[in-house]
Design a protein around this motif. Sequence first.
Motif, PDB file in Angstrom:
ATOM      1  N   SER A  81       0.829  -1.203   0.000  1.00  0.00           N
ATOM      2  CA  SER A  81       0.000   0.000   0.000  1.00  0.00           C
ATOM      3  C   SER A  81       0.869   1.260   0.000  1.00  0.00           C
ATOM      4  O   SER A  81       0.533   2.252  -0.657  1.00  0.00           O
ATOM      5  CB  SER A  81      -0.927  -0.011   1.218  1.00  0.00           C
ATOM      6  OG  SER A  81      -1.745   1.138   1.231  1.00  0.00           O
ATOM      7  N   ASP A  82       1.979   1.224   0.731  1.00  0.00           N
ATOM      8  CA  ASP A  82       2.891   2.382   0.720  1.00  0.00           C
ATOM      9  C   ASP A  82       3.497   2.588  -0.671  1.00  0.00           C
ATOM     10  O   ASP A  82       3.673   3.725  -1.109  1.00  0.00           O
ATOM     11  CB  ASP A  82       4.006   2.203   1.755  1.00  0.00           C
ATOM     12  CG  ASP A  82       3.556   2.633   3.146  1.00  0.00           C
ATOM     13  OD1 ASP A  82       2.745   3.584   3.244  1.00  0.00           O
ATOM     14  OD2 ASP A  82       4.024   2.036   4.125  1.00  0.00           O
ATOM     15  N   LEU A  83       3.802   1.504  -1.367  1.00  0.00           N
ATOM     16  CA  LEU A  83       4.309   1.653  -2.738  1.00  0.00           C
ATOM     17  C   LEU A  83       3.202   2.157  -3.663  1.00  0.00           C
ATOM     18  O   LEU A  83       3.436   3.028  -4.513  1.00  0.00           O
ATOM     19  CB  LEU A  83       4.870   0.326  -3.266  1.00  0.00           C
ATOM     20  CG  LEU A  83       6.133  -0.216  -2.598  1.00  0.00           C
ATOM     21  CD1 LEU A  83       6.700  -1.373  -3.425  1.00  0.00           C
ATOM     22  CD2 LEU A  83       7.201   0.848  -2.410  1.00  0.00           C
ATOM     23  N   ARG A 154       4.547  12.142  -4.808  1.00  0.00           N
ATOM     24  CA  ARG A 154       5.004  12.444  -3.442  1.00  0.00           C
ATOM     25  C   ARG A 154       3.832  12.903  -2.574  1.00  0.00           C
ATOM     26  O   ARG A 154       2.758  13.193  -3.051  1.00  0.00           O
ATOM     27  CB  ARG A 154       6.053  13.563  -3.517  1.00  0.00           C
ATOM     28  CG  ARG A 154       7.220  13.285  -4.495  1.00  0.00           C
ATOM     29  CD  ARG A 154       8.259  12.430  -3.845  1.00  0.00           C
ATOM     30  NE  ARG A 154       8.658  12.968  -2.545  1.00  0.00           N
ATOM     31  CZ  ARG A 154       9.603  13.901  -2.379  1.00  0.00           C
ATOM     32  NH1 ARG A 154      10.251  14.383  -3.420  1.00  0.00           N
ATOM     33  NH2 ARG A 154       9.909  14.337  -1.169  1.00  0.00           N
ATOM     34  N   ARG A 155       4.092  12.996  -1.246  1.00  0.00           N
ATOM     35  CA  ARG A 155       3.086  13.608  -0.366  1.00  0.00           C
ATOM     36  C   ARG A 155       3.001  15.107  -0.634  1.00  0.00           C
ATOM     37  O   ARG A 155       1.925  15.692  -0.582  1.00  0.00           O
ATOM     38  CB  ARG A 155       3.452  13.368   1.096  1.00  0.00           C
ATOM     39  CG  ARG A 155       3.210  11.941   1.528  1.00  0.00           C
ATOM     40  CD  ARG A 155       3.438  11.792   3.021  1.00  0.00           C
ATOM     41  NE  ARG A 155       3.268  10.408   3.439  1.00  0.00           N
ATOM     42  CZ  ARG A 155       3.407   9.982   4.681  1.00  0.00           C
ATOM     43  NH1 ARG A 155       3.745  10.835   5.641  1.00  0.00           N
ATOM     44  NH2 ARG A 155       3.231   8.720   4.976  1.00  0.00           N
ATOM     45  N   ALA A 156       4.147  15.731  -0.868  1.00  0.00           N
ATOM     46  CA  ALA A 156       4.156  17.159  -1.185  1.00  0.00           C
ATOM     47  C   ALA A 156       3.733  17.339  -2.638  1.00  0.00           C
ATOM     48  O   ALA A 156       4.079  16.515  -3.487  1.00  0.00           O
ATOM     49  CB  ALA A 156       5.549  17.732  -0.968  1.00  0.00           C
ATOM     50  N   ILE A 222      -1.246   9.777  -0.639  1.00  0.00           N
ATOM     51  CA  ILE A 222      -0.881   9.055   0.586  1.00  0.00           C
ATOM     52  C   ILE A 222      -1.886   7.914   0.733  1.00  0.00           C
ATOM     53  O   ILE A 222      -3.006   8.016   0.220  1.00  0.00           O
ATOM     54  CB  ILE A 222      -0.929  10.020   1.815  1.00  0.00           C
ATOM     55  CG1 ILE A 222      -0.315   9.390   3.062  1.00  0.00           C
ATOM     56  CG2 ILE A 222      -2.371  10.480   2.094  1.00  0.00           C
ATOM     57  CD1 ILE A 222      -0.131  10.402   4.219  1.00  0.00           C
ATOM     58  N   ASP A 223      -1.507   6.826   1.383  1.00  0.00           N
ATOM     59  CA  ASP A 223      -2.499   5.791   1.659  1.00  0.00           C
ATOM     60  C   ASP A 223      -3.068   6.023   3.056  1.00  0.00           C
ATOM     61  O   ASP A 223      -2.384   6.501   3.945  1.00  0.00           O
ATOM     62  CB  ASP A 223      -1.910   4.378   1.511  1.00  0.00           C
ATOM     63  CG  ASP A 223      -0.758   4.099   2.454  1.00  0.00           C
ATOM     64  OD1 ASP A 223       0.054   5.012   2.709  1.00  0.00           O
ATOM     65  OD2 ASP A 223      -0.667   2.961   2.949  1.00  0.00           O
ATOM     66  N   VAL A 224      -4.361   5.700   3.209  1.00  0.00           N
ATOM     67  CA  VAL A 224      -5.041   5.954   4.478  1.00  0.00           C
ATOM     68  C   VAL A 224      -4.724   4.797   5.431  1.00  0.00           C
ATOM     69  O   VAL A 224      -5.351   3.751   5.385  1.00  0.00           O
ATOM     70  CB  VAL A 224      -6.561   6.119   4.290  1.00  0.00           C
ATOM     71  CG1 VAL A 224      -7.225   6.416   5.635  1.00  0.00           C
ATOM     72  CG2 VAL A 224      -6.850   7.241   3.297  1.00  0.00           C
TER      73      VAL A 224
HETATM   74 MG   LIG Z   1       1.782   5.282   3.797  1.00  0.00          MG
END
Ligand SMILES: [Mg+2]
Length: 334
Positions: A81-83, A154-156, A222-224
């Motif tokens: 999920s992070d990937l 990215r998150r940003a 982002i993943d929740v």
């Molecule tokens: Mg994550």
Amino acid sequence: VGGSPQTVSDLGEEALVERIVARLGPQPPDEVWAGDDAALLRAPPGDLVLTTDVLVEGLDFSWSWCSGVDVGWKAVAVNASDLAAMGARPRHAVAALSLPASTPLERFDGLVEGMTEAAAAAGAAVVGGDLSGAREVSLSVALLGSCEPGRAVRRAGARPGEAICVTGSLGGAAGGLVALRAGLLEGGGDPALRRLAARQLRPRPRIEEGVLLAALGASSMIDVSDGLLADLARLMRAGGTGCAVEPELVPVDPDLSALAGRAGDPRALAATGGEDFELLFTIDPARAGAARSELARAGTAVTRIGVVAEGGLRFGEREFETMGELGWEHLRKR
Ligand SMILES: [Mg+2]
């Protein structure tokens, strides 16, 4: 025949490693997955994306409601999920497993089966690892993936005026944890409760969706994992922006109605419950419709829940800061 069930100490390390290797599946002829000092892999094209996560008995899971397969599955799925949240595809995993000598062999086999099944479901493979003794089970997985060169999300990156969207529905995994802890699944439970439990125990990372959203130009993602509000706050802070979320637009897992209020208001659970592993992203509003239709073709709903804004983090009329503890830590302490 008879006697007490076999434990891992009945086999010893070498035999256990052989049991793992037997489950890894066929390796490509030009790679070495197990049986050497390290795995040898052909580098995939594009950029490499690498992540790791550890699950610890008593902190991250309980044998009271998890099987070995559940824990093995989740250890890989949370990394996948992070990937996915970077727009990357999982490729290769290594796992470090520590466990007591008294661990039933069936549980050990389950851990390995869960890891290899979740990896296969994610289009990846477990290619090596390590075994060690410990007082409780801990399972650490590192997952390597890849994405188009320069295209990782990215998150940003969020900009004021962009749409804030989320895949699927929220609150189901937290509802599943409530159902499991309350013993509502004993004897089967109704289908909606079983689906909630499955969201908690066997999360499905949104890999194809993440790849599509990267290609469609999501500006941040982002993943929740810790809850919508907690993860949205992270996403907005990373981008240096605020937001305005419309609470009535947040997609609530429809199966939560089966809990009949045992977990409080389903809308609150959808806003703060963790571990749904949906993708939360921002995108140019002109592209939001394309994101919705492209993901619909993959069978996944996309819901616009608000807009990126200057200033604070707003959830309807309220500021995030006034809403008390955000995210799943809140649920965990009950
Ligand atoms: Mg994550």
